[in-house]
Design a protein around this motif. Sequence first.
Motif, PDB file in Angstrom:
ATOM      1  N   VAL A  56       0.491  -1.164   0.179  1.00 58.19           N
ATOM      2  CA  VAL A  56       0.248  -0.066   0.269  1.00 58.19           C
ATOM      3  C   VAL A  56       0.983   1.037   0.080  1.00 58.19           C
ATOM      4  O   VAL A  56       1.062   2.075  -0.635  1.00 58.19           O
ATOM      5  CB  VAL A  56      -1.092   0.435   1.046  1.00 58.19           C
ATOM      6  N   MET A  57       1.744   1.286   1.036  1.00 57.22           N
ATOM      7  CA  MET A  57       2.899   2.413   1.112  1.00 57.22           C
ATOM      8  C   MET A  57       2.818   2.999  -0.949  1.00 57.22           C
ATOM      9  O   MET A  57       3.991   3.572  -1.156  1.00 57.22           O
ATOM     10  CB  MET A  57       3.675   2.199   1.513  1.00 57.22           C
ATOM     11  N   LYS A  58       3.990   1.352  -0.893  1.00 53.25           N
ATOM     12  CA  LYS A  58       4.753   1.300  -2.149  1.00 53.25           C
ATOM     13  C   LYS A  58       4.029   2.320  -3.676  1.00 53.25           C
ATOM     14  O   LYS A  58       4.010   2.751  -4.525  1.00 53.25           O
ATOM     15  CB  LYS A  58       4.813   0.271  -3.135  1.00 53.25           C
ATOM     16  N   ALA A  59       2.548   1.701  -3.818  1.00 56.66           N
ATOM     17  CA  ALA A  59       1.132   2.398  -4.509  1.00 56.66           C
ATOM     18  C   ALA A  59       1.096   3.550  -4.241  1.00 56.66           C
ATOM     19  O   ALA A  59       0.780   4.814  -5.138  1.00 56.66           O
ATOM     20  CB  ALA A  59       0.213   1.677  -3.886  1.00 56.66           C
ATOM     21  N   MET A  60       0.946   4.216  -2.881  1.00 56.52           N
ATOM     22  CA  MET A  60       0.915   5.747  -2.377  1.00 56.52           C
ATOM     23  C   MET A  60       2.319   6.275  -2.390  1.00 56.52           C
ATOM     24  O   MET A  60       2.116   7.729  -1.809  1.00 56.52           O
ATOM     25  CB  MET A  60       0.175   6.032  -1.175  1.00 56.52           C
ATOM     26  N   ALA A  61       3.262   6.195  -2.655  1.00 56.71           N
ATOM     27  CA  ALA A  61       4.581   7.028  -2.137  1.00 56.71           C
ATOM     28  C   ALA A  61       3.905   8.429  -3.245  1.00 56.71           C
ATOM     29  O   ALA A  61       3.694   8.379  -4.214  1.00 56.71           O
ATOM     30  CB  ALA A  61       6.031   6.148  -3.956  1.00 56.71           C
ATOM     31  N   GLN A 116       7.615   8.072  -9.832  1.00 54.32           N
ATOM     32  CA  GLN A 116       8.595   7.022  -9.908  1.00 54.32           C
ATOM     33  C   GLN A 116       8.671   6.053  -9.175  1.00 54.32           C
ATOM     34  O   GLN A 116       8.748   4.884  -9.500  1.00 54.32           O
ATOM     35  CB  GLN A 116      10.067   7.644 -10.396  1.00 54.32           C
ATOM     36  N   ARG A 117       8.798   5.822  -7.542  1.00 57.97           N
ATOM     37  CA  ARG A 117       8.330   5.350  -6.639  1.00 57.97           C
ATOM     38  C   ARG A 117       7.344   4.231  -6.996  1.00 57.97           C
ATOM     39  O   ARG A 117       7.802   2.921  -5.816  1.00 57.97           O
ATOM     40  CB  ARG A 117       9.267   5.571  -5.645  1.00 57.97           C
ATOM     41  N   ARG A 118       6.326   4.773  -7.498  1.00 61.15           N
ATOM     42  CA  ARG A 118       4.826   3.511  -7.013  1.00 61.15           C
ATOM     43  C   ARG A 118       4.926   2.118  -8.225  1.00 61.15           C
ATOM     44  O   ARG A 118       5.698   2.064  -9.357  1.00 61.15           O
ATOM     45  CB  ARG A 118       3.793   4.440  -8.192  1.00 61.15           C
ATOM     46  N   TYR A 119       4.194   1.656  -8.142  1.00 59.87           N
ATOM     47  CA  TYR A 119       3.819   0.564  -9.457  1.00 59.87           C
ATOM     48  C   TYR A 119       4.172   1.208 -10.380  1.00 59.87           C
ATOM     49  O   TYR A 119       2.841   2.522 -10.702  1.00 59.87           O
ATOM     50  CB  TYR A 119       2.273  -0.439  -8.956  1.00 59.87           C
TER      51      TYR A 119
END
Length: 732
Positions: free
Chosen positions: A363-368, A372-375
């Motif tokens: 979830v935190m990766k999706a909301m970066a 550029q850091r998201r999916y």
Amino acid sequence: MKAEPDHSRQGPPLQVLLEALTGLESAVERESFLDFTCRGEPELRTRLERLLLLQPSAEAFFENDPGGGEERWSDEPEDGREGVGMRIGRYRLLGRLGEGGCGVVYLAEQEEPVKRRVALKIIRLGMDTENVIARFELERQALAMMDHPNIARVLDVGATRTGRPFFVMQLVDGEKITDYCNAKRLGIRERVALGIRICQAVQHAHQKGVIHRDIKPSNILVWEHDGEAVPKVIDFGIAKATGTGLDEQATYTVDGQFVGTPAFMSPEQALGRGWDVDTRTDVYSLGALLYELLSGRPPFEPARLREAGVEEIRRILEEVEPKSLSHAVESMSEEERQKVAGERSCETGKLAGSLRGDLDRIVMKAMAKDRQRRYSGADALAADLTCFLQDEPVAARPPGGWYRLRKLVRRNKGVFAAGALIFASLVLGLGAATAMYFRANRAREGAEMARKNEEVLRRKAEIGQNIAHAAVLVRYGKFEEADALLAAIPPASAEPSLESAETFRSLGLWHAREGRWKDAAERFSGLAYSLTGADSSDTDAVSLNLQPAASSLCEAGDFEAYRRLRMMALERFGGTSHPVVAEQVLKACLLQPADERLLSKLARLEALMRQVELSETGARDENLRAWREFAIALFEYRQGRFSEALDWLDRVMASPSENLARRSIALALRAMALEHQNRHSEAVADLEAARHIVVNRFASEPSIFDVWEPVWQDWVNVRLLVREAEGVVGSL
């Protein structure tokens, strides 16, 4: 009623404010909106309040059956109002299901060729401006393009006699996803499974070139079909087209205004720049949706966002990191945590643990904050959620050995249980022998390590002694003897020092003057590694030494060593705040084509150069500005954005600061960009002009080293790009 445009006031048009105001659901939200928007403008507030009061009366037929209780069967009444029992085409309106900022959705009954209940959406009265109609038309076309089981289907489209467009959708008789999951007490894994299907629906929209831009719980309805929960994505009312041609004629957003719901809105969407929003904004919103679906709370407190002004909302979304899912649960009161756990059929004490780890990171990766850091897309998010359900390693977590082993054990519990019994037996039987072996082995390893350490120290001492001796020989002009001492030293192995840096620099220039570019490249690489290691300051006096190494490595054709130099430069200067350092790193790293990973790392430096405004005046200021603009043009070209590269090159060519090396390298780069745009004759002309400058320069001064020393690197770079341009213009 239609709000007349007001050209006398600054800020958003009155029509846009009215759309936003009517889209708010509660009186409290509308009051807060008016307080913020109309500060210092009481006349504006009065006008908006009057227009708002006219909305219910303009749709009075909802409450009363027009015509004294008799059904009205005309296509549309003279005053344009719809009401219960009225027919629009072959659809009879039965009641109102809901409304948004610009459209009203009715429950309707289709009477031919089949009889069924549908949802009919039509533009709200008084909202039929060009802007709103364009947005409504885009939603209609976007939905019509899609065919996915988790997206409401468009069944029919049309327009009333007065030209107000409508479209008919599949009726989704469902609940908001959070309400459904809580009422059914769905567990964490069941909620994740629903999230995967929503991601797949959003990915389908992306493949059709449509970005939703308003993904939130109320726009995901869940209904049951044959006992199975079926989520449906609805309301593409503020969707954005991405290359499908849907919005070629439409203007349906206002730059600088919120489009979406702040609690689920990405940072870039909050800035209000519609042109800068891509599919990753939906990835962020999917992450925010999962956040509330799993933890029971939205990522940011709704009350805090309601009380904040526009700029404060933007600051929160851009700068404030939400708590992780597990931390959000741990920070709840005991009463709230019990309620949330009960809605997820989970023990209160185990809820945070069930979210900690993979789900936290997904979830935190999706909301970066940095997209550029998201999916990369909704499909990548769905794939990671699937890995979570299947107890496989997820991309959002660093793939350490223990982590992968834990996943393997969870997938194969029975096999590992049997193996553990066998292993335990072996351990008991071989324990004593193993202990004796390890004691002896540790003794051998200790002796071997001591020997290797002694060898490393001796080698370092020899290298330091050779460099010191070479420095003395260079002072006496004995370059050949000095170079022989350094020939066996790898560039990255020398102990960083200013003395070694100067020695490498002198020998590099000596080789370069004689045209020995392979040897020059090795010495200049030694200079770069030595000086950047010895001086940790973020200044152009240090980064300047990257260019000789980069130019000579490319001239020598040692591209593997050039790749390593690029990585070192980014690791050392990637976080710089100095625009001249950024320019030097960008030029040094882009003498050859670059892959997407390298370009993404260089993007921050390019953005830094775009923002800076040089304060100095005079020739030096203009010279620096022109080189900075060339570096940006080179970055745009390597990105494949040829039109943008040409725009920046026009600025370079227009610079009042005359520099033949810069002009010729800009012409070579422009020739390649023009060739990629199929402007062959112009490309040939620019390439010939670049060659002409080079020929005349070396006819008057045969050596590039006969001018001020640092300029030689620019002329090597000119040769590199002219050769690259000859290949491009001649091969495309």
